[in-house]
Design a protein around this motif. Structure first.
Motif, mmCIF file in Angstrom:
data_model
loop_
_atom_site.group_PDB
_atom_site.id
_atom_site.type_symbol
_atom_site.label_atom_id
_atom_site.label_comp_id
_atom_site.label_asym_id
_atom_site.label_seq_id
_atom_site.Cartn_x
_atom_site.Cartn_y
_atom_site.Cartn_z
ATOM 1 N N VAL A 273 0.890 -1.238 0.022
ATOM 2 C CA VAL A 273 -0.165 0.133 -0.123
ATOM 3 C C VAL A 273 0.954 1.229 -0.135
ATOM 4 C CG1 VAL A 273 -1.666 1.246 1.320
ATOM 5 C CG2 VAL A 273 -1.892 -1.292 1.276
ATOM 6 N N ASP A 274 0.345 2.193 -0.712
ATOM 7 C CA ASP A 274 0.999 3.477 -0.702
ATOM 8 C C ASP A 274 1.363 4.219 0.600
ATOM 9 O OD1 ASP A 274 1.945 5.985 -2.624
ATOM 10 O OD2 ASP A 274 0.381 7.105 -1.099
ATOM 11 N N ALA A 275 2.772 4.592 0.883
ATOM 12 C CA ALA A 275 3.043 5.049 2.232
ATOM 13 C C ALA A 275 2.023 5.998 2.989
ATOM 14 C CB ALA A 275 4.168 5.908 1.989
ATOM 15 N N ALA A 276 1.620 7.006 2.026
ATOM 16 C CA ALA A 276 0.601 8.071 2.694
ATOM 17 C C ALA A 276 -0.590 7.354 3.072
ATOM 18 C CB ALA A 276 0.198 9.016 1.437
ATOM 19 N N ASP A 277 -1.093 6.312 2.191
ATOM 20 C CA ASP A 277 -2.363 5.664 2.552
ATOM 21 C C ASP A 277 -2.130 4.968 4.069
ATOM 22 O OD1 ASP A 277 -3.436 6.735 0.487
ATOM 23 O OD2 ASP A 277 -3.588 4.999 -0.660
ATOM 24 N N VAL A 278 -0.992 4.304 4.012
ATOM 25 C CA VAL A 278 -0.540 3.317 5.345
ATOM 26 C C VAL A 278 -0.672 4.396 6.432
ATOM 27 C CG1 VAL A 278 1.374 2.163 6.697
ATOM 28 C CG2 VAL A 278 0.721 1.625 4.178
ATOM 29 N N GLN A 279 -0.051 5.513 6.117
ATOM 30 C CA GLN A 279 -0.057 6.414 7.564
ATOM 31 C C GLN A 279 -1.673 6.949 7.771
ATOM 32 O OE1 GLN A 279 2.414 7.057 9.299
ATOM 33 N NE2 GLN A 279 4.064 6.940 8.243
ATOM 34 N N THR A 280 -2.538 6.855 6.819
ATOM 35 C CA THR A 280 -3.865 7.269 7.185
ATOM 36 C C THR A 280 -4.504 6.305 7.850
ATOM 37 O OG1 THR A 280 -3.869 8.708 5.240
ATOM 38 C CG2 THR A 280 -5.966 8.064 6.113
ATOM 39 N N VAL A 281 -4.456 5.111 7.491
ATOM 40 C CA VAL A 281 -4.952 3.816 8.233
ATOM 41 C C VAL A 281 -4.547 3.865 9.601
ATOM 42 C CG1 VAL A 281 -5.246 1.392 8.040
ATOM 43 C CG2 VAL A 281 -5.547 2.738 6.065
ATOM 44 N N LEU A 282 -3.170 4.075 9.642
ATOM 45 C CA LEU A 282 -2.847 4.003 11.210
ATOM 46 C C LEU A 282 -3.158 5.080 11.845
ATOM 47 C CD1 LEU A 282 1.148 3.068 10.240
ATOM 48 C CD2 LEU A 282 -0.700 1.651 10.943
ATOM 49 N N LEU A 283 -3.245 6.126 11.532
ATOM 50 C CA LEU A 283 -3.938 7.221 12.197
ATOM 51 C C LEU A 283 -5.325 6.905 12.523
ATOM 52 C CD1 LEU A 283 -3.581 10.649 10.479
ATOM 53 C CD2 LEU A 283 -3.081 9.990 12.825
ATOM 54 N N GLU A 284 -6.117 6.328 11.815
ATOM 55 C CA GLU A 284 -7.616 6.112 12.212
ATOM 56 C C GLU A 284 -7.512 4.756 13.456
ATOM 57 O OE1 GLU A 284 -9.307 6.094 7.677
ATOM 58 O OE2 GLU A 284 -9.044 4.187 8.526
ATOM 59 N N LEU A 285 -6.560 3.988 13.109
ATOM 60 C CA LEU A 285 -6.457 2.949 14.338
ATOM 61 C C LEU A 285 -5.891 3.340 15.439
ATOM 62 C CD1 LEU A 285 -4.817 0.042 11.812
ATOM 63 C CD2 LEU A 285 -7.279 0.349 12.982
ATOM 64 N N GLU A 286 -5.050 4.391 15.424
ATOM 65 C CA GLU A 286 -4.644 5.001 16.626
ATOM 66 C C GLU A 286 -5.627 5.617 17.403
ATOM 67 O OE1 GLU A 286 -1.152 7.267 15.941
ATOM 68 O OE2 GLU A 286 -0.516 6.993 18.060
ATOM 69 N N LEU A 287 -6.276 6.555 16.636
ATOM 70 C CA LEU A 287 -7.282 7.341 17.114
ATOM 71 C C LEU A 287 -8.282 6.709 17.687
ATOM 72 C CD1 LEU A 287 -7.191 10.097 14.472
ATOM 73 C CD2 LEU A 287 -6.337 10.149 16.894
ATOM 74 N N ALA A 288 -8.743 5.255 17.145
ATOM 75 C CA ALA A 288 -9.545 4.452 17.699
ATOM 76 C C ALA A 288 -9.045 3.722 18.933
ATOM 77 C CB ALA A 288 -9.941 3.517 16.541
ATOM 78 N N GLY A 289 -7.769 3.910 19.200
ATOM 79 C CA GLY A 289 -7.304 3.006 20.343
ATOM 80 C C GLY A 289 -7.030 1.789 19.899
ATOM 81 N N GLU A 290 -7.077 1.294 18.739
ATOM 82 C CA GLU A 290 -6.637 -0.097 18.345
ATOM 83 C C GLU A 290 -5.110 -0.371 18.337
ATOM 84 O OE1 GLU A 290 -9.046 -2.630 16.617
ATOM 85 O OE2 GLU A 290 -10.735 -1.596 17.798
ATOM 86 N N ILE A 291 -4.319 0.558 18.014
ATOM 87 C CA ILE A 291 -3.010 0.340 17.934
ATOM 88 C C ILE A 291 -2.164 1.455 18.904
ATOM 89 C CG2 ILE A 291 -2.984 -0.445 15.585
ATOM 90 C CD1 ILE A 291 -1.741 1.996 14.543
ATOM 91 N N VAL A 292 -1.071 0.970 19.251
ATOM 92 C CA VAL A 292 0.085 2.074 19.918
ATOM 93 C C VAL A 292 1.136 2.104 19.217
ATOM 94 C CG1 VAL A 292 -0.976 1.821 22.193
ATOM 95 C CG2 VAL A 292 0.579 -0.167 21.115
ATOM 96 N N ARG A 293 1.863 3.232 19.287
ATOM 97 C CA ARG A 293 3.016 3.561 18.716
ATOM 98 C C ARG A 293 4.419 3.042 19.693
ATOM 99 N NH1 ARG A 293 2.638 6.495 13.528
ATOM 100 N NH2 ARG A 293 0.579 7.373 13.667
ATOM 101 N N HIS A 294 5.249 2.398 18.964
ATOM 102 C CA HIS A 294 6.532 1.912 19.811
ATOM 103 C C HIS A 294 7.606 2.698 19.281
ATOM 104 C CE1 HIS A 294 4.576 -1.551 22.063
ATOM 105 N NE2 HIS A 294 3.835 -1.571 21.125
#
Lengths: 374, 374
Positions: A344-365
């Motif tokens: 997936v395109d890098a920008a789209d990956v960032q968008t999806v990660l943002l969504e997941l992070e804001l939803a509390g699904e993922i955390v940054r390490h």
């Protein structure tokens, strides 16, 4: 992409403060959001949708504008200033670190943020000799036009600020800038406000807690071209500061000590790991001059250009979301690997990660990695 | 060329002692002579001719055989032993250094010369904490089957020998092995003779003088796979030992100290130059185990094979001599450069240099260089 900083409007500053105070928006998310959206207001508007698409049930609500305006009024009463990332007043070395604080509140001479800074930190429970030497280092390096940054803790930090009061010193607090700690250092705090600068990323009125200190330490090193550690045990905050400085690409200096002195353990271990063995001010200056006082880490500021997409992908974007989710697990994975593995395109990956992070699904390490919340 | 050591006859040992005690025959000349001639007797016979061809007016006369026999008789009375380079009893790590002493006199347990040795040296004017730590290092490393080598000086050296008395220690003296120094260490000397080993390259009856100490220090490091320095000022003998150890390819370890302690200057400076920062016995063992306790410098022992030329070049060799002399000056030049620049065969260059050295025309400099005497 060149990084651009401008003079931001008061409205945009307030919005950035609001965005930074929103649940789930940490420094990295903040930066990613501002890299996608034109301004904080647009980002704030996008938050509910993003978090919903990431799977969040309850909408993500930023704190009310009024509450923040009250805090800013209180800041103005104190004579303080709000400095937000992306603004020209925000210090460049700090903007360059991975987890640059989205906002800073300051009290005192904000000009010091644009001088060359050097951090000195060490044990609370310092020896008399260590205190003396710390003061001498601060005074001597201050005389060489370096602004001396420390954490206003007991012991070494206190000696450091006192030594550099006349030449310029910055105290980075773990609580709000109106919450000096420890209380015995209130007179020192008042002197720093008058002659130097007090800085914090925390809201006004917040008293420092143990978990705040490591976060605070990244600002000490992030502001500085190098950090000197004097007297520190192996599990001390000073050592955390030093490791963060190294990760941020800043030079680490350490004053050695005798093995029988437990306060020498930290600096000695840093030297063994490659820190500069430091006995005198010249030892520091020699290295800084060699390196032309550089800011070595790559610039990772907020990029206001190019303008953000007017319309973000929605439903048709679901297959992309799925592709990325499939590559995620409870083990932290580098985002670069996600991009490569998902195709997936890098920008789209960032968008999806943002969504997941804001939803509390993922955390940054650390190390630009992400994982599902455990 | 493989290096061969054999069990030498008593006669050859006496001759090697005699050759080593001849004016102008230093360790390097000694080695070169024995690389050219079959044995010390032949080398002794060749000396007058060699020195004459080098331009010497007065013949070079070795000391009388009888005087040396008397010294050996006295050595036997003391219960001591003569160990000459090339003999199987000569310690290999020491034979590998550039300026290996041609002979050693020993008193005590010569077997220790064939154990793994580790040097610990430091300030005469040591702190109580330093003395304590030195004893602990000696005891702890001794318990790991390392024979602890030091110089029997006041302070750190004394603590080191005391700490290693029960596990094995070697004291390298700057004077003769029958001249313990300082006198306050005579009881320690007697204990080392009984339980450990005393070593010196100096003639019996010679009291140590200041100029003897740096030469002695190369033996401490030369015997050892590594050297630890604790408490030493910047101009101390311990630092000379450490630098020699590094030149000999041995690992250098140093115990750091606080910058306000002048005795920390030496070790701290060594660490800055690459010595291993050492706080505990494990810090030493980790490195030695990593390196499999190696003897890292190239073997530069005396090569008894191939047999020497029966006839050395004489008058017809004059043009060769001239070619080499022309390349020499009062500035030290590497012998490798001489070979290259003169176009003369390496063996012939060595012969001419031997002649010139024995004649007192040239002197050897560190780094395999030579220059005319000033």
């Amino acid at each position: 992409m060149t990084s651009i900083t401008t003079s931001l409007s008061e409205q945009e500053k307030l919005n950035r403060l609001r965005l930074s105070r929103t649940e789930r928006v940490g420094p990295v998310t903040f930066r990613d959001l501002l890299n996608i959206y034109a301004d904080a207001e647009t980002a704030l508007e996008a938050l509910p949708g993003l978090s919903r698409r990431g799977g969040r049930k309850k909408p993500l609500v930023p704190p009310p504008r009024e509450a923040l305006q009250q805090e800013l009024d209180r800041l103005a009463e104190l004579g303080g200033e709000l400095i937000v990332i992306g603004d020209e007043k925000y210090p460049k070395p700090l903007a360059a670190i991975d987890s640059a604080p989205p906002i800073l509140m300051t009290l005192g001479w904000t000009e010091l943020l644009h001088s060359r800074c050097f951090g000195i930190v060490g044990a609370r429970n310092a020896s008399a000799a260590g205190m003396k030497l710390a003061g001498e280092f601060a005074r001597g390096l201050g005389a060489q036009d370096l602004t001396i940054v420390s954490g206003m803790a007991r012991g070494i930090d206190t000696a450091v600020h006192r030594g550099a009061l006349e030449t310029g010193t910055i105290a980075v607090l773990a609580g709000g800038i109106d919450e000096p700690y420890p209380s015995e250092n209130i007179p020192l705090y008042e002197e720093i406000v008058e002659k130097g600068l007090v800085v914090s990323e925390m809201p006004l009125g917040i008293q420092p807690q143990a978990r705040h200190f490591p976060r605070r330490n990244r600002i000490i090193s992030g502001l500085s071209c190098g950090v000197l550690v004097m007297e520190a045990t192996l599990r001390s905050g000073s050592l955390i500061t030093a490791r963060q400085a190294a990760e941020q690409g800043r030079e680490v200096f350490a004053v050695p000590g005798h093995p029988l002195d437990p306060r020498a353990r930290g600096p000695n271990s840093l030297i063994r790991d490659g820190a500069q063995l430091t006995e005198s001010i010249d030892d520091v200056l020699d290295i800084l001059i060699q390196q032309n006082l550089p800011l070595r880490s790559s610039q990772r500021e907020i990029h206001l250009q190019p303008p953000p997409p007017a319309d973000l992908p929605h439903a048709s974007f679901d297959s992309t979301r799925l592709a990325i989710r499939e590559k995620l697990s409870h083990t932290a994975v580098p985002i670069d690997d996600l991009i490569r593995l998902s195709g997936v395109d890098a920008a789209d990956v960032q968008t999806v990660l943002l969504e997941l992070e804001l939803a509390g699904e993922i955390v940054r390490h650390p190390g630009n990695r992400v994982a599902f919340v455990k």
